[in-house]
Scaffold this motif. Sequence first.
Motif, PDB file in Angstrom:
ATOM      1  N   MET A 109      42.935  42.131  37.204  1.00 54.77           N
ATOM      2  CA  MET A 109      41.577  42.355  36.835  1.00 54.77           C
ATOM      3  C   MET A 109      40.541  43.149  37.681  1.00 54.77           C
ATOM      4  O   MET A 109      40.765  42.595  39.163  1.00 54.77           O
ATOM      5  N   LYS A 110      39.936  44.024  37.424  1.00 53.98           N
ATOM      6  CA  LYS A 110      38.745  44.822  38.117  1.00 53.98           C
ATOM      7  C   LYS A 110      37.552  44.216  38.269  1.00 53.98           C
ATOM      8  O   LYS A 110      37.191  43.189  37.404  1.00 53.98           O
ATOM      9  N   GLU A 111      36.771  44.573  39.417  1.00 52.99           N
ATOM     10  CA  GLU A 111      35.401  43.914  39.406  1.00 52.99           C
ATOM     11  C   GLU A 111      34.591  44.242  38.513  1.00 52.99           C
ATOM     12  O   GLU A 111      34.770  45.557  37.819  1.00 52.99           O
ATOM     13  N   PHE A 112      33.551  43.571  38.066  1.00 53.13           N
ATOM     14  CA  PHE A 112      32.449  44.193  36.941  1.00 53.13           C
ATOM     15  C   PHE A 112      31.231  44.523  37.801  1.00 53.13           C
ATOM     16  O   PHE A 112      30.909  43.578  38.884  1.00 53.13           O
ATOM     17  N   VAL A 113      30.071  45.279  37.342  1.00 55.36           N
ATOM     18  CA  VAL A 113      28.979  45.580  38.091  1.00 55.36           C
ATOM     19  C   VAL A 113      27.737  44.834  36.919  1.00 55.36           C
ATOM     20  O   VAL A 113      27.926  45.055  35.860  1.00 55.36           O
ATOM     21  N   PHE A 114      27.117  44.177  37.802  1.00 57.50           N
ATOM     22  CA  PHE A 114      25.944  43.548  37.339  1.00 57.50           C
ATOM     23  C   PHE A 114      24.752  43.752  38.086  1.00 57.50           C
ATOM     24  O   PHE A 114      24.691  43.354  39.074  1.00 57.50           O
ATOM     25  N   ALA A 115      23.673  44.589  37.555  1.00 55.08           N
ATOM     26  CA  ALA A 115      22.672  44.896  38.173  1.00 55.08           C
ATOM     27  C   ALA A 115      22.902  45.581  39.593  1.00 55.08           C
ATOM     28  O   ALA A 115      22.304  45.430  40.522  1.00 55.08           O
ATOM     29  N   GLY A 116      23.777  46.538  39.411  1.00 53.92           N
ATOM     30  CA  GLY A 116      24.033  47.352  40.650  1.00 53.92           C
ATOM     31  C   GLY A 116      24.979  46.514  41.868  1.00 53.92           C
ATOM     32  O   GLY A 116      25.441  47.099  42.489  1.00 53.92           O
ATOM     33  N   LEU A 117      25.579  45.200  41.408  1.00 55.57           N
ATOM     34  CA  LEU A 117      26.477  44.463  42.341  1.00 55.57           C
ATOM     35  C   LEU A 117      27.607  44.471  41.835  1.00 55.57           C
ATOM     36  O   LEU A 117      27.837  44.016  40.530  1.00 55.57           O
ATOM     37  N   LEU A 118      28.780  44.510  42.595  1.00 52.33           N
ATOM     38  CA  LEU A 118      30.084  44.231  42.174  1.00 52.33           C
ATOM     39  C   LEU A 118      30.219  42.819  42.162  1.00 52.33           C
ATOM     40  O   LEU A 118      30.141  42.279  43.264  1.00 52.33           O
ATOM     41  N   ILE A 119      30.911  42.274  41.113  1.00 48.10           N
ATOM     42  CA  ILE A 119      31.083  40.992  40.786  1.00 48.10           C
ATOM     43  C   ILE A 119      32.713  40.732  40.832  1.00 48.10           C
ATOM     44  O   ILE A 119      33.369  41.457  40.179  1.00 48.10           O
ATOM     45  N   SER A 120      33.023  39.943  41.617  1.00 48.72           N
ATOM     46  CA  SER A 120      34.540  39.609  41.736  1.00 48.72           C
ATOM     47  C   SER A 120      35.019  38.912  40.677  1.00 48.72           C
ATOM     48  O   SER A 120      34.249  38.374  39.812  1.00 48.72           O
ATOM     49  N   PRO A 121      36.162  39.128  39.968  1.00 49.91           N
ATOM     50  CA  PRO A 121      36.769  38.640  39.004  1.00 49.91           C
ATOM     51  C   PRO A 121      36.903  36.971  38.931  1.00 49.91           C
ATOM     52  O   PRO A 121      36.789  36.271  37.992  1.00 49.91           O
ATOM     53  N   PHE A 122      36.822  36.409  40.194  1.00 47.66           N
ATOM     54  CA  PHE A 122      36.951  35.163  40.415  1.00 47.66           C
ATOM     55  C   PHE A 122      35.461  34.254  40.048  1.00 47.66           C
ATOM     56  O   PHE A 122      35.907  33.225  39.274  1.00 47.66           O
ATOM     57  N   VAL A 123      34.586  35.017  39.695  1.00 43.10           N
ATOM     58  CA  VAL A 123      33.252  34.658  39.332  1.00 43.10           C
ATOM     59  C   VAL A 123      33.604  34.180  37.663  1.00 43.10           C
ATOM     60  O   VAL A 123      32.861  33.271  37.137  1.00 43.10           O
ATOM     61  N   LYS A 124      34.045  35.412  37.153  1.00 38.10           N
ATOM     62  CA  LYS A 124      34.252  35.374  35.712  1.00 38.10           C
ATOM     63  C   LYS A 124      35.201  34.054  35.453  1.00 38.10           C
ATOM     64  O   LYS A 124      35.128  33.184  34.275  1.00 38.10           O
ATOM     65  N   TYR A 125      36.339  33.807  36.125  1.00 34.97           N
ATOM     66  CA  TYR A 125      37.087  32.650  35.987  1.00 34.97           C
ATOM     67  C   TYR A 125      36.362  31.409  36.332  1.00 34.97           C
ATOM     68  O   TYR A 125      36.714  30.315  35.350  1.00 34.97           O
ATOM     69  N   ALA A 126      35.663  31.430  37.335  1.00 30.22           N
ATOM     70  CA  ALA A 126      34.780  29.944  37.326  1.00 30.22           C
ATOM     71  C   ALA A 126      33.895  29.723  36.330  1.00 30.22           C
ATOM     72  O   ALA A 126      33.746  28.654  35.784  1.00 30.22           O
ATOM     73  N   LEU A 127      33.489  30.729  35.690  1.00 31.49           N
ATOM     74  CA  LEU A 127      32.423  30.652  34.631  1.00 31.49           C
ATOM     75  C   LEU A 127      33.109  30.252  33.306  1.00 31.49           C
ATOM     76  O   LEU A 127      32.718  29.225  32.341  1.00 31.49           O
ATOM     77  N   ILE A 128      34.049  30.810  33.093  1.00 32.57           N
ATOM     78  CA  ILE A 128      35.021  30.227  31.879  1.00 32.57           C
ATOM     79  C   ILE A 128      35.763  28.971  32.184  1.00 32.57           C
ATOM     80  O   ILE A 128      35.747  28.228  31.351  1.00 32.57           O
ATOM     81  N   ALA A 129      36.073  28.439  33.303  1.00 30.98           N
ATOM     82  CA  ALA A 129      36.375  27.013  33.484  1.00 30.98           C
ATOM     83  C   ALA A 129      35.592  26.444  33.312  1.00 30.98           C
ATOM     84  O   ALA A 129      35.871  25.217  33.014  1.00 30.98           O
ATOM     85  N   ALA A 130      34.276  26.497  33.679  1.00 33.11           N
ATOM     86  CA  ALA A 130      33.144  25.503  33.453  1.00 33.11           C
ATOM     87  C   ALA A 130      32.980  25.518  31.941  1.00 33.11           C
ATOM     88  O   ALA A 130      32.792  24.254  31.577  1.00 33.11           O
ATOM     89  N   LEU A 131      33.133  26.361  31.275  1.00 33.46           N
ATOM     90  CA  LEU A 131      33.070  26.244  29.894  1.00 33.46           C
ATOM     91  C   LEU A 131      34.113  25.406  29.143  1.00 33.46           C
ATOM     92  O   LEU A 131      34.021  24.601  28.281  1.00 33.46           O
ATOM     93  N   ILE A 132      35.594  25.443  29.762  1.00 31.86           N
ATOM     94  CA  ILE A 132      36.471  24.731  29.456  1.00 31.86           C
ATOM     95  C   ILE A 132      36.330  23.287  29.934  1.00 31.86           C
ATOM     96  O   ILE A 132      36.833  22.271  29.042  1.00 31.86           O
ATOM     97  N   PHE A 133      35.906  23.362  31.041  1.00 36.66           N
ATOM     98  CA  PHE A 133      35.792  21.912  31.684  1.00 36.66           C
ATOM     99  C   PHE A 133      34.690  21.010  31.179  1.00 36.66           C
ATOM    100  O   PHE A 133      34.824  19.616  31.006  1.00 36.66           O
TER     101      PHE A 133
END
Length: 63
Positions: free
Chosen positions: A1-25
């Motif tokens: 999985m590639k990084e994604f850009v948010f407001a000009g910042l590269l965000i790691s895919p791990f952040v996406k996994y952490a947010l999805i995990a929070a929704l599951i948890f």
Amino acid sequence: MKEFVFAGLLISPFVKYALIAALIFIPVRFVLVVTQLQKWFWHPLLAEAAIYVCVVATLNILF
């Protein structure tokens, strides 16, 4: 999985996994509280943290 850009910042895919995990948890934690399964654990907060880490690791492995 590639990084994604948010407001000009590269965000790691791990952040996406952490947010999805929070929704599951959240529902998992609700079930633990309602069924009183938290009493079985010596330290409920550590058990919740371990479950969250397991969910994040599973998402990381699967995707």
